[in-house]
Design an enzyme around this catalytic site. Structure first.
Site, PDB file in Angstrom:
ATOM      1  N   ASP A  12      88.609  38.865  66.758  1.00 21.81           N
ATOM      2  CA  ASP A  12      88.053  37.476  66.802  1.00 21.81           C
ATOM      3  C   ASP A  12      87.509  37.232  65.612  1.00 21.81           C
ATOM      4  O   ASP A  12      87.358  38.034  64.700  1.00 21.81           O
ATOM      5  CB  ASP A  12      87.442  37.040  68.291  1.00 21.81           C
ATOM      6  CG  ASP A  12      86.078  37.570  68.322  1.00 21.81           C
ATOM      7  OD1 ASP A  12      85.649  38.347  67.155  1.00 21.81           O
ATOM      8  OD2 ASP A  12      85.432  37.386  69.323  1.00 21.81           O
ATOM      9  N   CYS A  69      85.550  42.646  68.753  1.00 17.44           N
ATOM     10  CA  CYS A  69      84.772  41.139  68.663  1.00 17.44           C
ATOM     11  C   CYS A  69      83.422  41.534  68.336  1.00 17.44           C
ATOM     12  O   CYS A  69      83.343  42.410  67.641  1.00 17.44           O
ATOM     13  CB  CYS A  69      85.164  40.648  70.136  1.00 17.44           C
ATOM     14  SG  CYS A  69      84.316  41.414  71.572  1.00 17.44           S
ATOM     15  N   THR A  71      80.982  42.144  70.173  1.00 15.27           N
ATOM     16  CA  THR A  71      80.153  43.624  71.269  1.00 15.27           C
ATOM     17  C   THR A  71      81.393  44.328  71.824  1.00 15.27           C
ATOM     18  O   THR A  71      81.161  45.503  72.010  1.00 15.27           O
ATOM     19  CB  THR A  71      79.458  42.968  72.229  1.00 15.27           C
ATOM     20  OG1 THR A  71      80.603  42.196  73.263  1.00 15.27           O
ATOM     21  CG2 THR A  71      78.317  42.058  72.036  1.00 15.27           C
ATOM     22  N   HIS A 102      88.573  61.711  79.026  1.00 22.79           N
ATOM     23  CA  HIS A 102      88.127  61.462  80.337  1.00 22.79           C
ATOM     24  C   HIS A 102      88.790  60.295  81.006  1.00 22.79           C
ATOM     25  O   HIS A 102      89.390  60.510  82.031  1.00 22.79           O
ATOM     26  CB  HIS A 102      86.645  61.532  80.556  1.00 22.79           C
ATOM     27  CG  HIS A 102      85.934  62.914  80.404  1.00 22.79           C
ATOM     28  ND1 HIS A 102      84.888  63.274  81.025  1.00 22.79           N
ATOM     29  CD2 HIS A 102      86.173  63.855  79.463  1.00 22.79           C
ATOM     30  CE1 HIS A 102      84.447  64.456  80.484  1.00 22.79           C
ATOM     31  NE2 HIS A 102      85.284  64.655  79.628  1.00 22.79           N
ATOM     32  N   HIS A 136      91.382  65.456  84.280  1.00 19.31           N
ATOM     33  CA  HIS A 136      90.659  64.114  84.941  1.00 19.31           C
ATOM     34  C   HIS A 136      91.839  63.349  85.577  1.00 19.31           C
ATOM     35  O   HIS A 136      91.773  62.411  85.936  1.00 19.31           O
ATOM     36  CB  HIS A 136      90.119  63.625  83.702  1.00 19.31           C
ATOM     37  CG  HIS A 136      89.118  64.356  83.212  1.00 19.31           C
ATOM     38  ND1 HIS A 136      87.788  64.319  83.838  1.00 19.31           N
ATOM     39  CD2 HIS A 136      88.980  65.074  82.061  1.00 19.31           C
ATOM     40  CE1 HIS A 136      86.895  64.975  82.990  1.00 19.31           C
ATOM     41  NE2 HIS A 136      87.592  65.456  82.093  1.00 19.31           N
TER      42      HIS A 136
HETATM   43  C1  RB5 Z   1      81.771  35.543  69.925  1.00 20.24           C
HETATM   44  O1  RB5 Z   1      80.686  34.812  69.333  1.00 20.24           O
HETATM   45  C2  RB5 Z   1      81.265  36.532  70.739  1.00 20.24           C
HETATM   46  O2  RB5 Z   1      80.980  36.004  72.103  1.00 20.24           O
HETATM   47  C3  RB5 Z   1      82.507  37.482  70.860  1.00 20.24           C
HETATM   48  O3  RB5 Z   1      82.933  38.082  69.904  1.00 20.24           O
HETATM   49  C4  RB5 Z   1      82.530  38.763  71.808  1.00 20.24           C
HETATM   50  O4  RB5 Z   1      81.224  39.472  71.187  1.00 20.24           O
HETATM   51  C5  RB5 Z   1      82.383  38.751  73.358  1.00 20.24           C
HETATM   52  O5  RB5 Z   1      82.300  39.477  74.224  1.00 20.24           O
END
Ligand code: RB5
Length: 152
Positions: A12, A69, A71, A102, A136
């Site tokens: 993204d 993305c 996180t 696993h 596993h």
């Molecule tokens: C975008 O700002 C952010 O929310 C997205 O990239 C992601 O981290 C969502 O989990």
């Protein structure tokens, strides 16, 4: 490279700065990369890309999926809605190795805000190079049974 040849890749806007480097890294390792990611300006919605990558892996049109993305969390939530997908958020090489060894994960979800581009590349290589350990399998079978029972 083993049996893994084709990678479905999605990002993204949060991954805008790392996407080209990561894609080239995969191509330099000789993987065939199908890119479903966002390469425009401004922002976009990660579910739009995660679902395409997840469906491509579930339909066996790619051997593994890589999603990035901010996180990795949003991408993994979406990818895990698709039957046949086991998506794992990883944050270092150990978790990337264990996700494959696993958990039999077929989609790796990473964060561009929680790792550097070189850490991202190393996690991807570790994930793709690590085979699943058969011992596993019983737990994976239970995941599949739960999926059959709970997801309609
Ligand atoms: C975008 O700002 C952010 O929310 C997205 O990239 C992601 O981290 C969502 O989990």
């Amino acid at each position: 490279m083993g049996n893994i040849k084709k990678i479905a890749f999605g990002t993204d806007h949060a991954a805008a700065e790392v996407r080209d480097t990561v894609k080239k890294y995969l191509q330099d390792l000789d993987y065939n990369v199908e890119d479903f990611g966002f390469c425009g300006q401004g922002s976009c919605d990660y579910p739009d890309f995660a679902v395409q990558v997840a469906k491509t892996v579930a339909n066996k049109e790619a051997d593994r999926g890589i999603l990035i993305c901010g996180t990795g969390i949003g991408m993994s939530i979406v990818a895990n809605k698709v039957k046949g997908v086991i998506a794992a958020v990883c944050w270092n090489e150990d978790t990337a190795r264990l996700a494959s060894q696993h958990n039999c994960a077929n989609v790796l979800c990473l964060g561009s805000r929680t790792a550097t581009v070189s850490e991202i590349c190393r996690m991807i290589k570790t994930f793709l190079d690590t085979p699943f350990k058969e011992r596993h399998q019983i737990r994976i079978n239970k995941i599949k049974e739960i999926e059959k029972r709970e997801c309609r």
